[in-house]
Write an enzyme that holds these catalytic residues in place. Structure first.
Site, short mmCIF file in Angstrom:
data_model
loop_
_atom_site.label_atom_id
_atom_site.label_comp_id
_atom_site.label_asym_id
_atom_site.label_seq_id
_atom_site.Cartn_x
_atom_site.Cartn_y
_atom_site.Cartn_z
N ILE A 139 -10.98 -10.71 8.55
CA ILE A 139 -12.33 -11.27 8.48
C ILE A 139 -12.48 -12.02 7.16
CG2 ILE A 139 -14.79 -10.74 8.49
CD1 ILE A 139 -13.33 -10.21 11.15
N GLU A 141 0.83 -1.20 0.00
CA GLU A 141 0.00 0.00 0.00
C GLU A 141 0.87 1.25 0.00
OE1 GLU A 141 -3.88 -1.58 2.53
OE2 GLU A 141 -2.14 -0.80 3.60
N GLY A 191 -12.12 -5.21 3.74
CA GLY A 191 -13.05 -6.25 3.33
C GLY A 191 -14.45 -5.65 3.19
N ASP A 199 -11.79 -7.49 -1.04
CA ASP A 199 -12.34 -8.84 -0.95
C ASP A 199 -13.70 -8.76 -0.27
OD1 ASP A 199 -11.67 -9.82 2.19
OD2 ASP A 199 -10.38 -8.27 1.38
N MET A 259 -8.39 -3.63 9.91
CA MET A 259 -7.65 -3.92 11.14
C MET A 259 -6.95 -2.70 11.74
SD MET A 259 -6.00 -7.64 10.07
CE MET A 259 -5.24 -7.88 11.67
N GLU A 260 -7.22 -1.49 11.21
CA GLU A 260 -6.49 -0.32 11.70
C GLU A 260 -7.32 0.96 11.89
OE1 GLU A 260 -4.11 -3.17 9.57
OE2 GLU A 260 -5.41 -1.68 8.57
#
Length: 225
Positions: free
Chosen positions: A147, A12, A78, A192, A168-169
């Site tokens: 996830i 990223e 996600g 995803d 996650m952040e």
């Protein structure tokens, strides 16, 4: 304005630094910081790491080192109802894996609100038509877990019915910025769709067609601030 852009991963980071054009780099407490300009703004780009602890600690260190007026976190997420490739500008973020026990609200970190509100200045750009109609706004939920199943999305939705994406952040970055009184924004692209097909493969394959439009959106935001 002095702006800090954060990414969780090297792949990223490499995409984000491309929007700076020519940039210089320096290291602070083990974190490489890339510096350049976008329009009239000083822009710093760094990797915060994956997960809540990594991102919170890195954000805190960088806030102290750089003293930015705004933090923008960009990367992938996600989808929770959003198809792959959709860009989501978070209007708020929350934890989907926090519970401090009886008498507390699920998702609420001790001493903080359930939702961390993102920058009203950036959201106004969307409302005023400065950003593409394809950019969506909504809630991102954060946990210390990748996830990957429909059941996990169902559980998160049972607490946050209007969740649009998971990562996650975002919430840990948001909490750190609020703690330090710094405006923040979250821009993520859906890589995803947990529970729809094999989302680990979706996630891996997604990077073969780098999501440059997400970072183009970040550039547009900065140019219009």
């Amino acid at each position: 304005m002095k702006i800090l852009i954060l990414a969780a991963m090297d792949k990223e980071l490499q995409l984000i630094t491309s929007i700076l054009g020519s940039a210089t780099a320096q290291t602070f407490e083990g974190i490489t910081i890339h510096f350049g300009k976008i329009g009239r703004h000083e822009v710093y780009v760094a990797k915060c790491g994956i997960g809540k602890v990594n991102s919170a600690l890195s954000t805190y260190k960088l806030l102290k080192a750089i003293s930015p007026e705004m933090v923008i976190n960009s990367g992938v997420a996600g989808g929770a109802g959003l198809p792959i490739g959709n860009i989501l500008l978070a209007d708020r973020v929350a934890y989907s894996d926090v519970w401090c026990g009886p008498g507390t609200q699920y998702g609420e970190a001790d001493g903080y609100p359930l939702f961390f509100q993102t920058s009203s200045k950036v959201l106004a750009l969307k409302e005023n038509g400065c950003l593409s109609d394809a950019v969506r706004t909504g809630l991102i939920c954060t946990s210390d877990k990748f996830i990957s199943t429909a059941d996990e999305i169902k559980f998160i939705r049972s607490h946050f019915p209007d969740v649009c994406a998971v990562d996650m952040e975002s919430a840990s970055i948001g909490q750190t910025c609020i703690m330090e009184g710094v405006d923040f924004s979250i821009v993520r692209v859906v890589s995803d769709t947990p529970g729809e097909g094999e989302n680990t493969s979706q996630y891996n394959d997604f990077w073969t067609d780098a999501p440059l439009k997400t970072f183009s959106t970040v550039r547009t935001i900065i140019e219009n601030l």
